[in-house]
Scaffold this active site. Structure first.
Site, PDB file in Angstrom:
ATOM      1  CE1 TYR A  34       1.196  -0.622   4.528  1.00 20.12           C
ATOM      2  CE2 TYR A  34      -0.119   1.749   4.234  1.00 20.12           C
ATOM      3  CZ  TYR A  34       0.520   0.891   5.090  1.00 20.12           C
ATOM      4  OH  TYR A  34       1.230   1.208   6.301  1.00 20.12           O
ATOM      5  CE  LYS A 145       2.939   3.426   3.378  1.00 17.47           C
ATOM      6  NZ  LYS A 145       3.234   3.321   4.988  1.00 17.47           N
ATOM      7  CD  GLU A 177       9.820   2.049  10.531  1.00 16.83           C
ATOM      8  OE1 GLU A 177       9.950   2.963  10.075  1.00 16.83           O
ATOM      9  OE2 GLU A 177       9.661   0.652  10.287  1.00 16.83           O
ATOM     10  CG  LEU A 201       8.154   2.540   4.893  1.00 21.01           C
ATOM     11  CD1 LEU A 201       7.713   1.378   4.170  1.00 21.01           C
ATOM     12  CD2 LEU A 201       6.843   3.471   5.211  1.00 21.01           C
TER      13      LEU A 201
HETATM   14  N1  PDD Z   1       2.555   4.938   7.656  1.00 17.34           N
HETATM   15  N2  PDD Z   1       7.189   3.812   8.915  1.00 17.34           N
HETATM   16  C1  PDD Z   1       6.227   3.080   9.088  1.00 17.34           C
HETATM   17  C2  PDD Z   1       6.264   1.607   9.735  1.00 17.34           C
HETATM   18  C3  PDD Z   1       5.042   3.621   8.714  1.00 17.34           C
HETATM   19  O1  PDD Z   1       3.933   2.805   8.589  1.00 17.34           O
HETATM   20  C4  PDD Z   1       4.809   4.952   8.159  1.00 17.34           C
HETATM   21  C5  PDD Z   1       3.776   5.722   7.570  1.00 17.34           C
HETATM   22  C6  PDD Z   1       6.181   5.520   8.055  1.00 17.34           C
HETATM   23  C7  PDD Z   1       6.359   7.037   7.494  1.00 17.34           C
HETATM   24  O2  PDD Z   1       6.374   7.153   6.193  1.00 17.34           O
HETATM   25  P1  PDD Z   1       5.909   8.413   5.390  1.00 17.34           P
HETATM   26  O3  PDD Z   1       6.410   9.447   5.861  1.00 17.34           O
HETATM   27  O4  PDD Z   1       5.951   8.026   3.979  1.00 17.34           O
HETATM   28  O5  PDD Z   1       4.202   8.453   5.538  1.00 17.34           O
HETATM   29  C8  PDD Z   1       7.468   5.086   8.523  1.00 17.34           C
HETATM   30  C9  PDD Z   1       1.370   5.506   7.109  1.00 17.34           C
HETATM   31  C10 PDD Z   1       0.999   6.778   7.284  1.00 17.34           C
HETATM   32  C11 PDD Z   1       0.458   4.461   7.448  1.00 17.34           C
HETATM   33  O6  PDD Z   1       0.588   3.153   7.648  1.00 17.34           O
HETATM   34  O7  PDD Z   1      -0.852   4.897   7.564  1.00 17.34           O
END
Ligand code: PDD
Length: 281
Positions: A34, A145, A177, A201
């Site tokens: 996703y 992701k 993270e 991620l």
């Molecule tokens: N998640 N690390 C993880 C495990 C995440 O699920 C996310 C974001 C991030 C931050 O990535 P970005 O800056 O590209 O949003 C880091 C999204 C928002 C979610 O799962 O809803």
């Protein structure tokens, strides 16, 4: 377009009419990936970077991208409202075969789903949030992701049940993270975030923050952070597309510095808001 309209396999339809097969491999195995892409005033933020990560996620699970970037844009844009700050959730699964089998089925079409939601203000942003540290129990492909988020949701739930906004994950004594966010810390005046690799991620927000730091001479480094070092940080932030930059003021019941959001967060948050603004002018 009505916010309750979603995209599913080539059609726009009301959310409640969007249905997938119980044999969909996303449902049976979590066999999908996703993206979450913010959109400010109807413009997708760092669309190319999100597409690049989508392409990497797809190739990691050996799924062909069903659309070109131009086609993705054409699919997603009608879901947006130019008067709102929103985010697109988009998911691709390997599709529905006619029986359940772990191995990849042949000749099935992927399931492609996208919906748009409004970005909600983060509760307690100005005063900061609390976090807990927990063992990172996830798998070894955290750079993908993947929709397979059982470990992440169990970890986040532990945080929520302790009145915290996020779980900060720790692997072999080092911070990776958050359960759904990247982490930054200010240690000895330097902004530090763990390096990219299969343990985190590659967050798009993370990259934007590093670019802003570079352009504004804010000293930073991409380096490992031990949990011990994190406990002595003067600032901790969590970053994501939906929450932007959130200051953590308490870790495992102990205050971070004076228990208030720090000056570097304030400066970075202002720069980030200005950057967002300039992005859609
Ligand atoms: N998640 N690390 C993880 C495990 C995440 O699920 C996310 C974001 C991030 C931050 O990535 P970005 O800056 O590209 O949003 C880091 C999204 C928002 C979610 O799962 O809803």
């Amino acid at each position: 377009m009505d916010s309750k309209t979603v995209y599913l396999n080539g059609r726009y339809l009301p959310l409640h009419d969007a249905k997938i097969s119980v044999l969909d491999r996303g449902f049976l195995f979590g066999d999908g990936i996703y993206e979450v892409i913010p959109a400010y005033s109807g413009l997708l933020f760092h669309f190319e970077e999100h597409m690049e990560r989508l392409e990497n996620s797809l190739s990691s699970i050996r799924l062909t991208n069903p659309h070109s970037r131009a086609q993705w844009l054409e699919i997603l844009e009608p879901l947006l409202d130019k008067n709102l700050d929103q985010y697109i959730y988009l998911q691709i699964t390997r599709g529905a075969a006619d029986k359940r089998d772990h191995a990849f089925p042949e000749n099935i079409a992927p399931t492609v789903f996208a919906m748009c939601s409004n970005i909600a203000p983060v509760a307690g942003l100005e005063s900061g949030v609390k976090a807990i540290s927990v063992d990172d129990s996830r798998w070894e492909l955290c750079n993908v992701k993947a929709t397979t988020l059982l470990a992440n949701i169990l970890l986040r739930q532990q945080a929520v049940e302790k009145g915290c906004a996020e779980a900060i994950l720790v692997k072999d004594g080092y911070v990776t993270e958050g359960a759904a966010s990247n982490i930054f810390a200010v240690i000895d005046g330097i902004l530090i975030t763990p390096p990219q690799g299969s343990e985190i991620l590659p967050g798009i927000t993370r990259n934007v923050i590093l670019d802003i730091a570079r352009q504004n001479n804010i000293p930073y480094s991409e380096d490992i952070i031990s949990l011990d070092a994190l406990q002595t940080a003067s600032e901790i932030w969590l970053t994501s597309s939906t929450r932007e930059i959130v200051p953590v003021v308490q870790l495992d019941n102990e205050p971070i510095a004076n228990g208030k959001p720090g000056p570097i967060w304030k400066a970075m948050n202002q720069l980030f808001q200005a950057y967002k603004q300039s992005h859609h002018e």
